[in-house]
Enzyme design. Structure first.
Site, mmCIF file in Angstrom:
data_model
loop_
_atom_site.group_PDB
_atom_site.id
_atom_site.type_symbol
_atom_site.label_atom_id
_atom_site.label_comp_id
_atom_site.label_asym_id
_atom_site.label_seq_id
_atom_site.Cartn_x
_atom_site.Cartn_y
_atom_site.Cartn_z
ATOM 1 N N HIS A 238 8.358 0.004 4.568
ATOM 2 C CA HIS A 238 8.737 -1.341 4.125
ATOM 3 C C HIS A 238 9.960 -1.929 4.845
ATOM 4 C CE1 HIS A 238 6.092 -0.553 0.695
ATOM 5 N NE2 HIS A 238 6.737 0.582 0.528
HETATM 6 C C1 BDR Z 1 11.032 -0.934 -1.596
HETATM 7 O O1 BDR Z 1 11.369 -0.037 -2.650
HETATM 8 C C2 BDR Z 1 12.082 1.067 -2.156
HETATM 9 O O2 BDR Z 1 11.612 2.268 -2.709
HETATM 10 C C3 BDR Z 1 11.953 1.029 -0.658
HETATM 11 O O3 BDR Z 1 13.137 1.517 -0.057
HETATM 12 C C4 BDR Z 1 11.714 -0.423 -0.344
HETATM 13 O O4 BDR Z 1 12.926 -1.104 -0.156
HETATM 14 C C5 BDR Z 1 9.526 -1.019 -1.497
HETATM 15 O O5 BDR Z 1 8.985 -1.470 -2.690
#
Ligand code: BDR
Ligand code: CA
Length: 309
Positions: A238
């Site tokens: 992400h």
């Molecule tokens: C987001 O949630 C976190 O667990 C990850 O680092 C990312 O920023 C994805 O939903």
């Protein structure tokens, strides 16, 4: 000219990769790293940022700790994805990189005040950014853009309707989206086009320097943890997608829409309601990222890792 950025993060495996990308690529100048509670508690996310920066030799960039708690809701962490330390998978030594004594919110404001055209890249819950807007409204009006990872125009990953970063502090997200500042939202719809496949893992392993070895080990833990947790969605990388949008805007295509955050304690608490069809009559307030050139994204990530010696 390099884009000046502040990375606000909660490392976190994908946060760690975002940090490595932001430091290595010449198209961005990483002015500061600030940490927030999210994937783990603040002490852990802050230690993890310093650990990653120490392995990568990022010694000249200040790192400051911010909010330990969301503005209003109870705290949410994600040990099922990132482990008890928040960054399992690599045997970190004591970090050499120290902690800046300032609160993250003050470091953000001082950095924005001192430099022109600063882009904020928050890749965790938006608590620090909301607090900075509240505490330093005049200075924050100078921010060039807020390119955040968070939200979804469809399914959530933490509840059926909500994505983790927004669900972990919906009131902060509401403040950011209604601030009137330029906001670019990089949601799950986009980040699920950046999948950590076995082939990608092999390519990261093949880079062969110490930083890439750490990245490969972290990605290995991360994809296994996501597999064990749901076995369905696969591991999406992400947070680096938000950094990639700053580096090469053309590989992350966006649409201008209205986004509001659900702050009622309903089944959809923390959902981002994205008016992709323009049916609400509300003014667009954000760019929402929709299409990723995944090949170009992974080239960017691999080049960044190769740049470490
Ligand atoms: C987001 O949630 C976190 O667990 C990850 O680092 C990312 O920023 C994805 O939903
Ligand atoms: Ca994150």
């Amino acid at each position: 000219m390099a884009q000046k950025i502040i990375l606000d993060c909660d490392p976190g495996h994908d946060d760690a990769l975002a940090l490595l990308l932001a430091h290595a690529h010449p198209a961005v100048e990483l002015l500061a790293v600030t940490t927030v509670a999210g994937n783990q508690t603040l002490d852990k996310t802050t230690l993890n940022a310093r650990r990653v920066m120490s392995v990568a030799g990022i010694k000249e960039v200040p790192v400051a700790a911010g909010a330990a708690r969301p503005l209003m809701r109870d705290q949410l962490t994600a040990p099922e994805v990132h482990g008890q330390s928040g960054l399992e998978g690599w045997p970190f030594d004591e970090p050499e990189v120290g902690l800046d004594p300032r609160h993250a919110v003050d470091l953000i404001a001082e950095t924005v005040a001192a430099c022109d055209e600063v882009t904020l890249v928050p890749v965790g819950p938006l608590t620090n950014i909301a607090l900075a807007l509240h505490r330093h409204p005049g200075v924050m009006a100078k921010v060039k853009d807020i390119v955040l990872m968070g939200g979804s125009s469809g399914l959530g990953n933490t509840t059926p309707a909500a994505e983790f970063n927004i669900h972990a502090d919906p009131e902060a997200a509401h403040i950011v989206f209604s601030s009137g500042l330029p906001v670019t939202m990089v949601p799950l719809d986009l980040t699920h086009q950046a999948m950590v496949t076995p082939q990608i893992l092999e390519q990261v392993r093949a880079v062969g320097n110490r930083v890439a070895d750490m990245a490969a080990a972290l990605l290995g833990f991360y994809s296994q943890a996501i597999d064990d947790a749901d076995g369905l969605s696969g591991a999406a990388l992400h947070d680096p997608c938000a950094v990639a949008r700053v580096i090469h805007p053309e590989i992350v295509e966006c649409k201008r829409v209205n986004v509001v955050v659900e702050t009622a304690r309903s089944w959809s608490y923390g959902a981002t309601v994205c008016d992709l069809q323009g049916i609400s009559g509300r003014e667009p307030n954000a760019l929402i990222a929709q299409d990723l050139d995944a090949g170009a994204f992974w080239d960017l990530m691999l080049d960044a890792l190769t740049a470490y010696s």
